[in-house]
Design a protein around this motif. Structure first.
Motif, PDB file in Angstrom:
ATOM      1  N   VAL A  55      -2.814 -48.086 -33.788  1.00 63.60           N
ATOM      2  CA  VAL A  55      -3.617 -49.080 -33.075  1.00 63.60           C
ATOM      3  C   VAL A  55      -2.645 -49.931 -32.264  1.00 63.60           C
ATOM      4  CG1 VAL A  55      -5.111 -51.102 -33.258  1.00 63.60           C
ATOM      5  CG2 VAL A  55      -5.445 -49.153 -34.806  1.00 63.60           C
ATOM      6  N   ALA A  56      -2.921 -50.109 -30.981  1.00 64.60           N
ATOM      7  CA  ALA A  56      -2.068 -50.925 -30.112  1.00 64.60           C
ATOM      8  C   ALA A  56      -2.919 -51.993 -29.454  1.00 64.60           C
ATOM      9  CB  ALA A  56      -1.385 -50.062 -29.064  1.00 64.60           C
ATOM     10  N   ASP A  57      -2.387 -53.227 -29.420  1.00 66.38           N
ATOM     11  CA  ASP A  57      -3.138 -54.351 -28.868  1.00 66.38           C
ATOM     12  C   ASP A  57      -2.206 -55.225 -28.018  1.00 66.38           C
ATOM     13  OD1 ASP A  57      -5.001 -56.326 -28.339  1.00 66.38           O
ATOM     14  OD2 ASP A  57      -4.747 -57.321 -30.283  1.00 66.38           O
ATOM     15  N   TRP A  58      -2.337 -55.103 -26.710  1.00 68.75           N
ATOM     16  CA  TRP A  58      -1.548 -55.922 -25.777  1.00 68.75           C
ATOM     17  C   TRP A  58      -2.333 -57.196 -25.443  1.00 68.75           C
ATOM     18  CZ3 TRP A  58       2.886 -57.173 -23.772  1.00 68.75           C
ATOM     19  CH2 TRP A  58       2.953 -57.857 -22.560  1.00 68.75           C
ATOM     20  N   ASP A  59      -1.700 -58.321 -25.671  1.00 71.42           N
ATOM     21  CA  ASP A  59      -2.287 -59.604 -25.317  1.00 71.42           C
ATOM     22  C   ASP A  59      -1.620 -60.086 -24.023  1.00 71.42           C
ATOM     23  OD1 ASP A  59      -2.875 -62.392 -25.056  1.00 71.42           O
ATOM     24  OD2 ASP A  59      -3.358 -62.478 -27.199  1.00 71.42           O
ATOM     25  N   GLY A  60      -2.332 -59.966 -22.916  1.00 67.38           N
ATOM     26  CA  GLY A  60      -1.751 -60.307 -21.631  1.00 67.38           C
ATOM     27  C   GLY A  60      -1.434 -61.785 -21.496  1.00 67.38           C
ATOM     28  N   ARG A  61      -2.175 -62.637 -22.188  1.00 67.35           N
ATOM     29  CA  ARG A  61      -1.919 -64.068 -22.095  1.00 67.35           C
ATOM     30  C   ARG A  61      -0.647 -64.452 -22.852  1.00 67.35           C
ATOM     31  NH1 ARG A  61      -7.913 -66.913 -22.801  1.00 67.35           N
ATOM     32  NH2 ARG A  61      -8.791 -66.156 -20.830  1.00 67.35           N
ATOM     33  N   GLU A  62      -0.532 -63.936 -24.040  1.00 71.31           N
ATOM     34  CA  GLU A  62       0.659 -64.246 -24.839  1.00 71.31           C
ATOM     35  C   GLU A  62       1.835 -63.354 -24.481  1.00 71.31           C
ATOM     36  OE1 GLU A  62      -0.037 -64.210 -28.992  1.00 71.31           O
ATOM     37  OE2 GLU A  62      -1.316 -65.987 -28.980  1.00 71.31           O
ATOM     38  N   GLN A  63       1.551 -62.269 -23.743  1.00 73.43           N
ATOM     39  CA  GLN A  63       2.592 -61.299 -23.397  1.00 73.43           C
ATOM     40  C   GLN A  63       3.231 -60.720 -24.660  1.00 73.43           C
ATOM     41  OE1 GLN A  63       3.814 -60.462 -19.810  1.00 73.43           O
ATOM     42  NE2 GLN A  63       1.614 -60.866 -19.943  1.00 73.43           N
ATOM     43  N   ASN A  64       2.386 -60.408 -25.621  1.00 74.43           N
ATOM     44  CA  ASN A  64       2.838 -59.821 -26.886  1.00 74.43           C
ATOM     45  C   ASN A  64       2.072 -58.533 -27.162  1.00 74.43           C
ATOM     46  OD1 ASN A  64       4.812 -61.674 -27.714  1.00 74.43           O
ATOM     47  ND2 ASN A  64       3.262 -63.082 -28.528  1.00 74.43           N
ATOM     48  N   LEU A  65       2.757 -57.603 -27.782  1.00 78.84           N
ATOM     49  CA  LEU A  65       2.173 -56.311 -28.133  1.00 78.84           C
ATOM     50  C   LEU A  65       2.233 -56.134 -29.647  1.00 78.84           C
ATOM     51  CD1 LEU A  65       1.092 -53.476 -27.252  1.00 78.84           C
ATOM     52  CD2 LEU A  65       3.492 -52.755 -27.102  1.00 78.84           C
ATOM     53  N   ARG A  66       1.073 -55.941 -30.251  1.00 76.60           N
ATOM     54  CA  ARG A  66       1.008 -55.644 -31.685  1.00 76.60           C
ATOM     55  C   ARG A  66       0.616 -54.187 -31.871  1.00 76.60           C
ATOM     56  NH1 ARG A  66      -2.838 -59.366 -35.026  1.00 76.60           N
ATOM     57  NH2 ARG A  66      -4.153 -59.005 -33.206  1.00 76.60           N
ATOM     58  N   ILE A  67       1.317 -53.531 -32.788  1.00 79.04           N
ATOM     59  CA  ILE A  67       1.069 -52.119 -33.046  1.00 79.04           C
ATOM     60  C   ILE A  67       0.991 -51.912 -34.550  1.00 79.04           C
ATOM     61  CG2 ILE A  67       1.954 -49.763 -32.793  1.00 79.04           C
ATOM     62  CD1 ILE A  67       3.622 -50.924 -30.380  1.00 79.04           C
ATOM     63  N   TRP A  68      -0.102 -51.307 -34.986  1.00 76.98           N
ATOM     64  CA  TRP A  68      -0.204 -50.849 -36.371  1.00 76.98           C
ATOM     65  C   TRP A  68       0.035 -49.340 -36.346  1.00 76.98           C
ATOM     66  CZ3 TRP A  68      -3.082 -54.608 -34.177  1.00 76.98           C
ATOM     67  CH2 TRP A  68      -3.219 -55.821 -34.860  1.00 76.98           C
ATOM     68  N   ARG A 115      -1.963 -51.109 -19.988  1.00 77.08           N
ATOM     69  CA  ARG A 115      -2.562 -50.768 -18.696  1.00 77.08           C
ATOM     70  C   ARG A 115      -4.001 -51.298 -18.600  1.00 77.08           C
ATOM     71  NH1 ARG A 115      -0.736 -46.997 -14.990  1.00 77.08           N
ATOM     72  NH2 ARG A 115      -2.285 -46.103 -13.575  1.00 77.08           N
ATOM     73  N   LEU A 116      -4.733 -51.215 -19.729  1.00 73.76           N
ATOM     74  CA  LEU A 116      -6.142 -51.607 -19.724  1.00 73.76           C
ATOM     75  C   LEU A 116      -6.366 -53.024 -20.244  1.00 73.76           C
ATOM     76  CD1 LEU A 116      -7.724 -48.296 -21.094  1.00 73.76           C
ATOM     77  CD2 LEU A 116      -7.457 -49.002 -18.702  1.00 73.76           C
ATOM     78  N   ASN A 117      -5.311 -53.602 -20.828  1.00 74.01           N
ATOM     79  CA  ASN A 117      -5.405 -54.939 -21.441  1.00 74.01           C
ATOM     80  C   ASN A 117      -6.518 -55.000 -22.483  1.00 74.01           C
ATOM     81  OD1 ASN A 117      -4.350 -57.510 -21.759  1.00 74.01           O
ATOM     82  ND2 ASN A 117      -5.789 -58.431 -20.314  1.00 74.01           N
ATOM     83  N   ARG A 118      -6.631 -53.928 -23.260  1.00 76.76           N
ATOM     84  CA  ARG A 118      -7.590 -53.871 -24.364  1.00 76.76           C
ATOM     85  C   ARG A 118      -6.938 -53.143 -25.538  1.00 76.76           C
ATOM     86  NH1 ARG A 118     -13.466 -51.861 -22.333  1.00 76.76           N
ATOM     87  NH2 ARG A 118     -13.886 -52.184 -24.560  1.00 76.76           N
ATOM     88  N   PRO A 119      -7.349 -53.460 -26.763  1.00 75.94           N
ATOM     89  CA  PRO A 119      -6.815 -52.723 -27.912  1.00 75.94           C
ATOM     90  C   PRO A 119      -7.345 -51.290 -27.927  1.00 75.94           C
ATOM     91  CG  PRO A 119      -8.510 -54.271 -28.619  1.00 75.94           C
ATOM     92  CD  PRO A 119      -8.252 -54.544 -27.163  1.00 75.94           C
TER      93      PRO A 119
END
Length: 798
Positions: free
Chosen positions: A205-218, A273-277
């Motif tokens: 699972v990948a979740d890019w937060d464009g506002r925080e500019q952080n990427l979380r990956i499980w 690219r999509l700014n969605r998890p």
């Protein structure tokens, strides 16, 4: 060291969560707006990819995006070489690593070609079926011997052949040993492909937060920190922007240490690219093609012995099937090469292998990681020598064992950790004697076996030894913190896949700090919690990370005693740590809780002595100079049904030496799980490929796994020769249960069928294969599966 916790069978603290559904796995991660991913994978083992038509898939309702290799731009590149080859003189190695999505060519069935992103997995799968990949089939290389023939189809056309690597290691003079030998025994030994078949398949699972500019990956990875580092570099991010979480994982066994799978590379890119998890969970059929395999080797080996049966030398030349790519370097075949030497004195040794590219799923370590291949060859050679020279099978092993005074023992070849193969410690003879005693070797052969055979029962007995290189570097770290509440936190960079880290690490630290283990919290596998480390693999977690936890606890203990000495006006040696308190020994009224000390160690006002570190906290690292060598002996009694050729294991004995033991109950669980997998490797699990590289048994209807009724009660005993290479005296144990089972099974089955003249030089077996061996027929396998998706036309369509 006292024994309140260390060495005690403390119940696993993580189990209540696991057993009641309270543990977090990757598929449990659900995020608002999350999209789902499915892959179009190649139906062909080898083919020219002319183009991919995704227009119909893009028009499918609910589809958000479809990507092929051409859409990736500069992000498309071969993956990294995880393990470079060791510094062996004359080594040849051709690095060819996997790519995110196939471009121009597919090299194994299941290689990803396109990825669909949709509002649900159902929609994504339906859209995959609407993609058309135009593939011209190419001749397939599915056999190792054929792969090296002149004119064989080239899997990597920039190479002159399908040779991935060529390695020779030797010591002594084998040819002289052969000339001096009383007898030379030889054989061709085969250990065929299998899979790990973890309970939980891979997932990301990948979740890019464009506002925080952080990427979380499980991620279901065994190496979260290297995954973070690698993905940050690929995506052009700072490592601090990427958080990788490896939560509870339902079995790793080696394939989940592989980096980087295409799915791990693609999902973070798609999320950014999509700014969605986005989420992808591997289904069981995908697992047969998309997750790495292991075990395909063929050995031509011989052993020279003197008149007494002592080994003078061994020569082993083998082929290793590496599949279509070799990102994991030569770890598996070098493990085979080194582990063959086993517990024995081998004055002369010549070993040569060629790693081969084939049109099969790539091969990386799976529990044992090539060690079982070497053990199989050595133990089968000893059995051949014992039979030809009329020596008892246990006695020929006793005769050739390294003695206690031989340690440390330098085998004069290079191991997979780039260091010389040196056994740090061991005492093998008592372990052999103990196993022979527990299985009642002499009485069974003299009395029980003749009695049962007189009743028409085909019963056999076996006993084999093994070594396991464990606890390799480079390092792991741990942070231990005493909080104001008096609770203790441990953070380490390794991930956990069922090894009991939440209990074992807590035992190590609680022992030093004198706290209740219930007050110790352990965090693993989260890169925000701990920044540096390598991962959980090669039976190294307890040895390397466990010693790091121990070292950090010692530093914290020293800080506690120093501060308490100042506050209580007592010498440090007069203080004791008991029940979460520190007090002057014999004066209980002086006791202060560790929480009170933690508050005083972190003053909010006032001056402190320059150089003072706040808090009761320490971060330390442990890196061994070389790996430790665990060892053991397995023995079994079994019965073969000579009509159905099913096999029932009647008794199974394990005598294991992994140095000092943190938790014997957890250790027993590791051994039992390994034996269960070893039984599967020996008698049930085999991947069957046809000449076109098609896997014929890609489902649990056709690929057999042992069940609870197939795994016997395991009788165990622990020997202890502490390792001198780490303060806790530990050796690893994660793979030991699986390593010798194939060799043991072959020996015992051969003994059971000795009246029929059956010789077993291959693993895995099966009832069908035993029937063929007894009746002199060839092997014929069957089964079927579907593994595609989408339309893939070639040679007039398919």
């Amino acid at each position: 060291m006292s024994s309140r916790y260390f060495g005690q069978p403390v119940k696993r603290r993580e189990d209540p969560r696991l057993l009641t559904g309270g543990a977090l796995f990757v598929d449990d991660v659900h995020l608002p707006g999350m999209l789902h991913v499915a892959f179009l994978r190649s139906d062909f083992a080898h083919g020219r990819l002319n183009g991919v038509d995704v227009e119909a898939a893009l028009q499918h309702p609910g589809v958000v995006a479809v990507y092929t290799a051409d859409d990736l731009g500069d992000y498309w590149r071969p993956g990294p070489l995880l393990v470079p080859p060791p510094p062996i003189e004359g080594i040849v190695f051709h690095e060819r690593t996997q790519v995110p999505l196939a471009r121009h060519k597919v090299r194994h069935v299941g290689e990803p070609i396109a990825v669909v992103v949709a509002e649900s997995r159902y929609v994504a799968e339906d859209a995959v079926a609407e993609i058309c990949a135009d593939i011209d089939p190419l001749p397939v290389v599915a056999d190792m011997d054929a792969a090296l023939e002149a004119g064989a189809p080239l899997i990597h056309e920039d190479l002159e052949s399908n040779l991935a690597a060529h390695v020779v290691q030797h010591k002594g003079d084998y040819e002289t040993a052969r000339r001096q030998a009383t007898r030379v025994v030889s054989g061709r030994f085969t250990y065929d492909h299998g899979i790990a078949a973890a309970m939980e398949n891979r997932g990301v699972v990948a979740d890019w937060d464009g506002r925080e500019q952080n990427l979380r990956i499980w991620d279901t990875t065994q190496a979260p920190i290297p995954i973070r580092n690698g993905l940050a570099a690929m995506l052009g991010l700072s490592e601090s922007q990427v958080q990788v979480i490896a939560p509870f994982i339902g079995g790793g066994f080696g394939p989940k240490i592989m980096m980087f799978y295409p799915e791990e590379v693609l999902l973070p890119w798609i999320s950014m690219r999509l700014n969605r998890p986005v989420k992808w969970i591997e289904d069981r059929q995908e697992n047969f093609f998309a997750t790495t395999h292991e075990r395909g080797q063929t050995h031509e080996a011989e052993m020279a012995v003197d008149a007494a049966g002592r080994i003078l030398g061994i020569k082993d030349v083998f082929l290793h099937d590496g599949g279509a790519y070799d990102p994991y370097g030569l770890t598996v075949p070098i493990n085979s090469q080194c582990t063959l030497l086993g517990c024995y004195r081998v004055p002369s040794y010549y070993s040569e292998f060629k790693a081969i590219f084939t049109n099969k799923t790539l091969v990386t370590p799976y529990r044992g990681a090539g060690r079982q291949h070497g053990v199989f060859v050595m133990e089968r050679l000893l059995d051949l020598a014992a039979a030809e020279m009329d020596i008892d099978r246990v006695e020929i092993r006793r005769l050739n064992l390294l003695a206690k005074e031989d340690f440390p023992h330098d085998h004069q070849i290079i191991y997979q950790d780039f260091a010389p193969l040196v056994y740090d410690s061991g005492d093998y003879l008592p372990a052999v004697d103990k196993a022979a005693e527990m299985i009642d070797w002499q009485r069974f052969i003299a009395e029980e076996q003749p009695r049962l055979r007189a009743q028409g029962k085909a019963v056999g007995i076996g006993l084999v030894t093994y070594v396991e290189g464990t606890g390799i570097g480079p390092y792991e770290g741990a942070r231990v913190t005493v909080e104001a509440s008096g609770k203790v936190n441990i953070a380490t960079g390794v991930g956990t896949q069922g090894q009991g880290h939440f209990t074992s690490f807590a035992q190590v630290v609680a022992e030093q700090l004198g706290v209740d283990i219930a007050d110790v919290r352990v965090t693993t596998g989260d890169t925000r919690e701990f920044q540096w480390g390598c991962g959980t693999f090669a039976s190294r977690g307890a040895v390397v990370a466990g010693n790091a936890c121990h070292a950090a606890a010692l530093v914290v203990r020293k800080k506690i005693l120093a501060l308490a000495s100042e506050l209580l006006e007592a010498a440090e040696e007069d203080l004791e740590l008991v029940d979460g308190k520190v007090a002057v020994r014999g004066v209980p009224k002086t006791a202060m809780t560790l929480g009170e000390l933690a508050v005083k160690a972190n003053p909010m006002r006032g001056a402190v002595v320059p150089g003072t570190e706040p808090g009761l906290e320490a971060t330390t690292y442990f890196g061994p100079a070389s790996g430790t060598t665990a060892s053991g002996v397995h023995a079994m009694i079994l019965e073969v049904d000579t009509e159905t050729f099913d096999v029932e294991i009647l008794r199974y004995v394990v005598v294991h030496d992994c140095g000092k033991v943190i938790n014997p109950m957890i250790l027993d669980g590791q051994i039992h799980g390994g034996v269960a997998q070893g039984i599967g490797n020996a008698f049930y699990e085999q991947l069957i490929f046809d000449d076109e590289g098609q896997l014929l048994n890609a489902s649990f209807m056709d690929y057999l796994l042992p069940t609870s009724t197939d795994v016997p009660t395991i009788e165990g005993a622990h020997m202890v020769t502490p390792s001198p290479l780490n303060p806790l005296g530990l050796k690893g144990a994660g793979e030991a249960g699986a390593i010798p089972v194939g060799a043991l099974f072959a020996q015992a089955v051969e003994d059971a069928l000795s009246g029929l003249g059956v010789k077993i030089h291959e693993i895995p077996l099966s009832p069908h294969r035993l029937f063929d061996l007894v009746h002199g027929g060839g092997s014929q396998h069957g089964g079927g599966s579907q593994h595609g998706g989408g339309s893939q036309r070639g040679g007039g369509g398919r």
